[in-house]
Design an enzyme around this catalytic site. Sequence first.
Site, PDB file in Angstrom:
ATOM      1  N   ALA A 156       6.910   3.699  -1.794  1.00  0.00           N
ATOM      2  CA  ALA A 156       8.103   3.422  -0.973  1.00  0.00           C
ATOM      3  C   ALA A 156       8.808   2.515  -1.742  1.00  0.00           C
ATOM      4  CB  ALA A 156       7.663   2.894   0.238  1.00  0.00           C
ATOM      5  N   THR A 157       8.453   1.651  -2.433  1.00  0.00           N
ATOM      6  CA  THR A 157       9.282   0.635  -3.381  1.00  0.00           C
ATOM      7  C   THR A 157      10.450   1.257  -4.138  1.00  0.00           C
ATOM      8  OG1 THR A 157       7.655  -1.130  -3.383  1.00  0.00           O
ATOM      9  CG2 THR A 157       9.110  -1.277  -4.991  1.00  0.00           C
ATOM     10  N   ASN A 185       6.042  -4.049   9.113  1.00  0.00           N
ATOM     11  CA  ASN A 185       4.725  -4.028   8.342  1.00  0.00           C
ATOM     12  C   ASN A 185       4.013  -5.333   8.795  1.00  0.00           C
ATOM     13  OD1 ASN A 185       6.861  -4.990   6.539  1.00  0.00           O
ATOM     14  ND2 ASN A 185       5.452  -6.141   5.435  1.00  0.00           N
ATOM     15  N   GLN A 240       5.534   2.583   7.428  1.00  0.00           N
ATOM     16  CA  GLN A 240       4.662   2.039   8.355  1.00  0.00           C
ATOM     17  C   GLN A 240       4.626   2.801   9.250  1.00  0.00           C
ATOM     18  OE1 GLN A 240       2.262  -0.105   8.087  1.00  0.00           O
ATOM     19  NE2 GLN A 240       3.013  -1.331   6.153  1.00  0.00           N
ATOM     20  N   SER A 266       5.061   6.080   2.200  1.00  0.00           N
ATOM     21  CA  SER A 266       4.377   5.853   1.096  1.00  0.00           C
ATOM     22  C   SER A 266       2.848   6.677   1.518  1.00  0.00           C
ATOM     23  CB  SER A 266       3.997   4.311   0.974  1.00  0.00           C
ATOM     24  OG  SER A 266       3.073   3.920   0.160  1.00  0.00           O
ATOM     25  N   GLY A 267       2.299   6.859   0.232  1.00  0.00           N
ATOM     26  CA  GLY A 267       0.751   7.606   0.489  1.00  0.00           C
ATOM     27  C   GLY A 267      -0.119   6.619   0.743  1.00  0.00           C
ATOM     28  N   HIS A 268      -0.193   5.541   0.224  1.00  0.00           N
ATOM     29  CA  HIS A 268      -1.523   4.631   0.699  1.00  0.00           C
ATOM     30  C   HIS A 268      -1.196   4.081   1.917  1.00  0.00           C
ATOM     31  CE1 HIS A 268       0.027   0.677  -0.267  1.00  0.00           C
ATOM     32  NE2 HIS A 268       1.101   1.186  -0.974  1.00  0.00           N
ATOM     33  N   CYS A 270       3.002 -16.147  -1.654  1.00  0.00           N
ATOM     34  CA  CYS A 270       2.378 -17.094  -2.366  1.00  0.00           C
ATOM     35  C   CYS A 270       3.051 -17.099  -3.718  1.00  0.00           C
ATOM     36  CB  CYS A 270       0.973 -16.803  -2.344  1.00  0.00           C
ATOM     37  SG  CYS A 270       0.241 -18.377  -3.163  1.00  0.00           S
TER      38      CYS A 270
HETATM   39  N1  PMP Z   1       8.152  -0.835   2.796  1.00  0.00           N
HETATM   40  C1  PMP Z   1       7.187  -1.272   3.804  1.00  0.00           C
HETATM   41  C2  PMP Z   1       7.642  -1.544   4.970  1.00  0.00           C
HETATM   42  C3  PMP Z   1       6.060  -1.633   3.520  1.00  0.00           C
HETATM   43  O1  PMP Z   1       5.251  -1.891   4.270  1.00  0.00           O
HETATM   44  C4  PMP Z   1       5.491  -1.384   2.059  1.00  0.00           C
HETATM   45  C5  PMP Z   1       4.344  -1.713   1.669  1.00  0.00           C
HETATM   46  N2  PMP Z   1       3.773  -3.016   1.721  1.00  0.00           N
HETATM   47  C6  PMP Z   1       6.267  -0.870   1.239  1.00  0.00           C
HETATM   48  C7  PMP Z   1       7.778  -0.696   1.682  1.00  0.00           C
HETATM   49  C8  PMP Z   1       6.298  -0.582  -0.285  1.00  0.00           C
HETATM   50  O2  PMP Z   1       5.563   0.389  -0.297  1.00  0.00           O
HETATM   51  P1  PMP Z   1       4.682   1.010  -1.786  1.00  0.00           P
HETATM   52  O3  PMP Z   1       3.375   0.056  -1.930  1.00  0.00           O
HETATM   53  O4  PMP Z   1       4.573   2.283  -1.773  1.00  0.00           O
HETATM   54  O5  PMP Z   1       5.724   0.581  -3.009  1.00  0.00           O
END
Ligand code: PMP
Length: 404
Positions: A81-82, A160, A188, A208-210, A335
């Site tokens: 997703a990033t 998130n 999310q 995002s897959g994970h 952090c």
């Molecule tokens: N957007 C949101 C709202 C997320 O919670 C996250 C993951 N913490 C991301 C983007 C980033 O996703 P990824 O780990 O697949 O890059």
Amino acid sequence: MHNLSSVKLGKIVYLDYNATTPCSREVLDAMLPFFREDFANASSLHAMGRKAARAVNDARGHVAAAIGSSTAEEIYFTGGATEANNMVLLGLVDGSNVRRRIVVSAIEHKSVLEPCRRLSERGFEVVQIPVTGNGIVDLQAVACLIDAKTLLVSVHGANNEIGTLQPIKAISEIAHAHGALVHCDASQMLGKVPVSVDELKVDFASFSGHKLYGPKGIGILFVRRGSARLAIGPILLGGGQEADFRPGTLNVPAIVGLAEACRQATSTLTSETSQIRRLRDLFEQSILDRNTDVIVAASAAERLPGTSSICFLGVPADALIAHARCICIGTGSACTAGAVSPSHVQLACGHSREIARCFVRISLGRYTTEEEVEFAINALTESVTAIRGYQPKEANLAMLNHGE
Ligand code: PMP
């Protein structure tokens, strides 16, 4: 009922499903053949390559169906997703001197806010939509901030940290009335609440897959056909994969795994959601019954069923996480070099820095059991009592009255 003896036996309870989820057994099984037997490059013209390409095409169809897109042509596989968020924001074709405004919510993920910083360095005007105390974007502010100069509006579907669900369809309608495009980071949402990009009327959406029991390092960018596709260009250049839009050898096992995760999420959503919501509500009620000076973030808002963001006044999140070692929970705080800074989400909801530092995030998922929730309630209550015992009680209440 659990007590610390289970900890001594090495029990660890995982309640950080918003950070990441384990791959489901079905996902792993679907992926495995593509690491060894069917390992070919999906761009190769030979028989094995064509087999891999067919698997990718099937996966694209399953993903399109899971997110409510009418065609697989609107699905691009990314590294997460990033990357998908960056592709939309940094990929914006910088051709217009009229539309220079980007509107985002104040509580977006850093993978939206950081590219926005880059856009403002490039001369775009980036404005943030404030949220209510319950962590919902203020629709009146949305209507004021989006104007004829707005190029893109980017608001996530679910937060998130606090789990609040945002009024994406209403935002899309306002944005489109002004000719602006809409991006939704829906990473999310998928697997937790129903998602339909067509119903939400968005032009772009990231996943995002994970986050839904699929593998890490794989994601989806939905791009609506037509003017939305023309508004962004690739941010990477290379071998022409994904219709020249996201080059790089396709990660076939991860793509197949993601599609399987989407398929499972669609078929189990309703039963899973009600069980997770029941456990989350049980958790929050017991925490409130057994502890004093507790704030549940966004408790009056529509939220993801498994997310609970809780502040124990006077108990910094990092201290609580270090003390309650037998449970894995999250914090929104970043952090950097040993210093914990409060979450921008809690600050945007109007909490003082002192209070914001005390929020922890508990996120439940598919494999969470009632026994684990009870274990976590006990562990947190014991740790909060212990940490509060180290400091005078008045200090906790003073924090409520005189936050920074
Ligand atoms: N957007 C949101 C709202 C997320 O919670 C996250 C993951 N913490 C991301 C983007 C980033 O996703 P990824 O780990 O697949 O890059």
